[in-house]
Design an enzyme around this catalytic site. Structure first.
Site, mmCIF file in Angstrom:
data_model
loop_
_atom_site.group_PDB
_atom_site.id
_atom_site.type_symbol
_atom_site.label_atom_id
_atom_site.label_comp_id
_atom_site.label_asym_id
_atom_site.label_seq_id
_atom_site.Cartn_x
_atom_site.Cartn_y
_atom_site.Cartn_z
ATOM 1 N N GLU A 193 0.859 -1.184 0.000
ATOM 2 C CA GLU A 193 0.000 0.000 0.000
ATOM 3 C C GLU A 193 0.900 1.241 0.000
ATOM 4 O O GLU A 193 2.078 1.172 0.389
ATOM 5 C CB GLU A 193 -0.862 0.027 1.279
ATOM 6 C CG GLU A 193 -1.769 -1.175 1.466
ATOM 7 C CD GLU A 193 -3.142 -1.015 0.839
ATOM 8 O OE1 GLU A 193 -3.501 0.099 0.419
ATOM 9 O OE2 GLU A 193 -3.850 -2.034 0.743
ATOM 10 N N LYS A 208 -10.092 -5.619 8.337
ATOM 11 C CA LYS A 208 -10.925 -6.696 7.776
ATOM 12 C C LYS A 208 -11.480 -7.579 8.888
ATOM 13 O O LYS A 208 -12.664 -7.927 8.894
ATOM 14 C CB LYS A 208 -10.090 -7.521 6.789
ATOM 15 C CG LYS A 208 -9.669 -6.719 5.554
ATOM 16 C CD LYS A 208 -8.584 -7.436 4.758
ATOM 17 C CE LYS A 208 -8.144 -6.633 3.546
ATOM 18 N NZ LYS A 208 -6.914 -7.126 2.909
HETATM 19 P P1 NAP Z 1 -6.065 2.815 -6.745
HETATM 20 O O1 NAP Z 1 -5.651 1.910 -7.844
HETATM 21 O O2 NAP Z 1 -5.061 3.670 -6.078
HETATM 22 O O3 NAP Z 1 -7.219 3.760 -7.350
HETATM 23 C C1 NAP Z 1 -7.826 4.753 -6.594
HETATM 24 C C2 NAP Z 1 -8.699 5.581 -7.539
HETATM 25 O O4 NAP Z 1 -9.396 6.551 -6.777
HETATM 26 C C3 NAP Z 1 -7.895 6.315 -8.594
HETATM 27 O O5 NAP Z 1 -8.574 6.265 -9.828
HETATM 28 C C4 NAP Z 1 -7.857 7.748 -8.073
HETATM 29 O O6 NAP Z 1 -7.834 8.724 -9.097
HETATM 30 C C5 NAP Z 1 -9.187 7.816 -7.354
HETATM 31 N N1 NAP Z 1 -9.166 8.811 -6.296
HETATM 32 C C6 NAP Z 1 -8.353 8.855 -5.225
HETATM 33 N N2 NAP Z 1 -8.618 9.954 -4.504
HETATM 34 C C7 NAP Z 1 -9.612 10.602 -5.140
HETATM 35 C C8 NAP Z 1 -10.289 11.820 -4.923
HETATM 36 N N3 NAP Z 1 -9.985 12.593 -3.873
HETATM 37 N N4 NAP Z 1 -11.256 12.177 -5.777
HETATM 38 C C9 NAP Z 1 -11.569 11.424 -6.863
HETATM 39 N N5 NAP Z 1 -10.932 10.267 -7.119
HETATM 40 C C10 NAP Z 1 -9.964 9.878 -6.285
HETATM 41 O O7 NAP Z 1 -6.829 2.020 -5.591
HETATM 42 P P2 NAP Z 1 -7.476 0.580 -5.680
HETATM 43 O O8 NAP Z 1 -6.398 -0.430 -5.496
HETATM 44 O O9 NAP Z 1 -8.369 0.483 -6.843
HETATM 45 O O10 NAP Z 1 -8.303 0.561 -4.304
HETATM 46 C C11 NAP Z 1 -9.531 1.225 -4.195
HETATM 47 C C12 NAP Z 1 -10.217 0.783 -2.915
HETATM 48 O O11 NAP Z 1 -10.390 -0.627 -2.940
HETATM 49 C C13 NAP Z 1 -9.436 1.068 -1.621
HETATM 50 O O12 NAP Z 1 -10.341 1.334 -0.586
HETATM 51 C C14 NAP Z 1 -8.714 -0.257 -1.366
HETATM 52 O O13 NAP Z 1 -8.389 -0.450 -0.017
HETATM 53 C C15 NAP Z 1 -9.774 -1.217 -1.807
HETATM 54 N N6 NAP Z 1 -9.270 -2.542 -2.169
HETATM 55 C C16 NAP Z 1 -8.311 -2.660 -3.108
HETATM 56 C C17 NAP Z 1 -7.853 -3.912 -3.455
HETATM 57 C C18 NAP Z 1 -6.831 -4.118 -4.533
HETATM 58 O O14 NAP Z 1 -6.483 -5.258 -4.815
HETATM 59 N N7 NAP Z 1 -6.320 -3.079 -5.164
HETATM 60 C C19 NAP Z 1 -8.379 -5.039 -2.808
HETATM 61 C C20 NAP Z 1 -9.383 -4.885 -1.858
HETATM 62 C C21 NAP Z 1 -9.811 -3.620 -1.546
HETATM 63 P P3 NAP Z 1 -6.583 8.863 -10.106
HETATM 64 O O15 NAP Z 1 -6.528 7.577 -10.869
HETATM 65 O O16 NAP Z 1 -6.942 10.006 -10.994
HETATM 66 O O17 NAP Z 1 -5.383 9.085 -9.253
HETATM 67 N N1 HSE Z 2 -2.916 -4.601 0.737
HETATM 68 C C1 HSE Z 2 -3.967 -5.575 0.719
HETATM 69 C C2 HSE Z 2 -3.337 -6.963 0.761
HETATM 70 C C3 HSE Z 2 -4.808 -5.385 -0.525
HETATM 71 O O1 HSE Z 2 -2.122 -7.097 0.574
HETATM 72 O O2 HSE Z 2 -4.039 -7.933 1.013
HETATM 73 C C4 HSE Z 2 -6.153 -6.014 -0.427
HETATM 74 O O3 HSE Z 2 -6.920 -5.516 0.604
#
Ligand code: NAP
Ligand code: HSE
Length: 432
Positions: A193, A208
């Site tokens: 992260e 979680k």
């Molecule tokens: P990410 O790839 O960093 O994408 C975040 C998105 O949100 C980006 O498109 C960003 O815009 C946008 N954003 C951030 N701040 C914003 C703001 N102030 N206004 C408007 N848009 C904004 O994150 P992600 O991995 O998809 O994760 C998203 C959520 O899912 C988080 O809560 C994370 O904990 C959760 N999650 C992620 C995963 C995973 O595998 N990645 C798994 C489980 C849960 P820009 O693209 O323009 O910067």
């Molecule tokens: N940082 C998290 C992980 C992403 O490694 O499992 C999914 O919540």
């Protein structure tokens, strides 16, 4: 099939958000058939409109402000996949619920901190607030707990819920590399992260676990009461010594309701190497659920990544399209009881490793401390390593079952003996 589409407003076009766009692009007909109506995205939001996102977004309206997106007339479901437990994610989710929109989120931090208030707001408006993707990514564990196991009194919830930590621990073991080297590898691979302490400090996994506890035990989310210890102090020596004894080290979450209150801990533990948890490799997650009628259920799968998280988001969206709205944490939020936090007291065997001055009577002093704390020794051995340059003696002790308090007391007594060279390591051996 209804011709009235379910209209999504998608805030966040990163890993999860683009995954949702891709599923709807690829599988519109399948999703519509399963939903009983078309599901479409009407508007999106992210920070940088100019960014190339490897998806065609031209059909969607663009909103700079996620709050404006959340309250648009042509949005039925606000999908929050931005992240962060304050700021726009919180403001837009609150605004969506106040405007009577359903919300689907992947944001465990938001719910771990504000779950109770958001659940009350959703239920007061009769809308859904769903978060399958927030816990263990693609594993449908929220659905399993709230629906499939709804007829059970849940006895214990356990699991490996942070893929990054499991990757680091299994890679250390497979390659014989120290923590810091593998941590840097994980950073290079983009597994960590933005704030790595969310992963390696156990915070993400603690978020979680606190959500699962609430559903399992009918209590308000109590993230602050989770006993947290990250993996930063797990050494390659401990991984190897544990392996020799038939154990693997995991960042393990355990939640159980006891007569004293709710125990929730997310800490490194030894688990039998041959157990399903012990066998878990790389970034995979595993959740073990124990119900009074069903016995033990083991769910295993990808905890992160575009496809798995978007799969979970779409499961929630399709339920909403079908008209299915259930209480956010399984029972109405106003009926959730405040959690009475209890420090872990369930006795377990412990692995103890310490460096002692190699002089007569040193080990006897340690054994005396254990005896006086009422702790019985199961196995004890001195490790002679070829690379050992000094005369210290590395001693490994496995205890019979002891309470965490007795172990803590014994450790404090060790430090009075004058024979310790370094801080001793104590890791719980979990029965799984
Ligand atoms: P990410 O790839 O960093 O994408 C975040 C998105 O949100 C980006 O498109 C960003 O815009 C946008 N954003 C951030 N701040 C914003 C703001 N102030 N206004 C408007 N848009 C904004 O994150 P992600 O991995 O998809 O994760 C998203 C959520 O899912 C988080 O809560 C994370 O904990 C959760 N999650 C992620 C995963 C995973 O595998 N990645 C798994 C489980 C849960 P820009 O693209 O323009 O910067
Ligand atoms: N940082 C998290 C992980 C992403 O490694 O499992 C999914 O919540």
């Amino acid at each position: 099939m209804s011709s009235q589409p379910l209209r999504l407003g998608l805030a966040g076009l990163g890993t999860v958000g683009i995954g949702v766009v891709k599923i709807l692009e690829r599988e519109a007909a399948l999703v519509a058939a399963r939903s009983g109506r078309p599901v479409v995205i009407t508007a999106v939001s992210a920070r940088d409109r100019a960014k190339n996102r490897d998806a065609d977004l031209s059909a969607f309206a663009w909103e700079t402000d996620p709050v404006a997106l959340a309250t648009r007339d042509d949005v039925d479901v606000f999908v929050e996949v931005m992240g962060g437990h304050e700021g726009p994610a919180k403001a837009a989710t609150e605004a969506a619920l106040a405007a009577g929109k359903h919300v689907v989120t992947a944001n465990k931090a938001l719910l771990a901190h504000h779950g109770q208030a958001l659940a009350e707001a959703a239920e007061a408006r009769g809308v859904a607030l769903r978060f399958e993707a927030a816990v263990a990514g693609g594993i449908p564990v929220i659905k399993a707990l709230t629906e499939g196991l709804a007829g059970n009194r849940i006895k214990r919830v356990m699991g490996v819920m942070n893929g990054t930590c499991n990757y680091i621990l299994t890679r250390m073991q497979a390659a014989g590399l120290p923590y810091q080297t593998v941590f840097e590898e994980a950073r290079q691979l983009g597994y960590l992260e933005a704030d790595p302490n969310l992963d390696v400090g156990g915070i993400d996994a603690g978020h979680k676990l606190s959500l699962l506890s609430s559903i399992a035990f009918g209590t308000r989310v109590a993230f602050d009461a989770v006993e947290l210890e990250g993996i930063g102090n797990v050494s390659i020596d401990d991984i190897n010594l544990a392996d020799d004894m038939g154990y693997h080290i995991k960042l393990l979450g355990v939640a159980q309701m006891t007569g004293r209150g709710l125990e929730q801990r997310m800490t490194p533990c030894l688990v039998p190497a041959e157990s399903p948890l012990g066998q878990l490799q790389g970034g995979t997650n595993m959740v073990v659920l124990e119900g009074d009628s069903v016995g033990q259920i083991v769910l295993r799968g990808p905890g992160a990544g575009m496809g798995p998280t978007a799969s979970a988001v779409m499961g929630d969206v399709i339920d909403i399209a079908r008209g299915f709205v259930r209480p956010v944490f399984g029972i109405p939020a106003t009926q959730l009881t405040p959690a009475v936090p209890a420090r872990a007291a369930t006795p377990a065997p412990y692995y103890l490793r310490m460096a002692l001055l190699d002089k007569p009577g040193a080990l006897a002093k340690i054994a005396t401390c254990l005896g006086e704390a009422g702790i019985s020794i199961d196995q004890m051995r001195q490790i002679n390593r070829e690379d050992q340059e000094d005369d210290d003696a590395i001693v490994l002790i496995v205890t019979h079952k002891a309470s965490p308090a007795d172990i803590e007391h014994a450790l404090s007594q060790f430090s009075q003996t004058g024979v310790l060279v370094d801080r001793p390591v104590a890791i719980r051996i979990e029965e799984v």
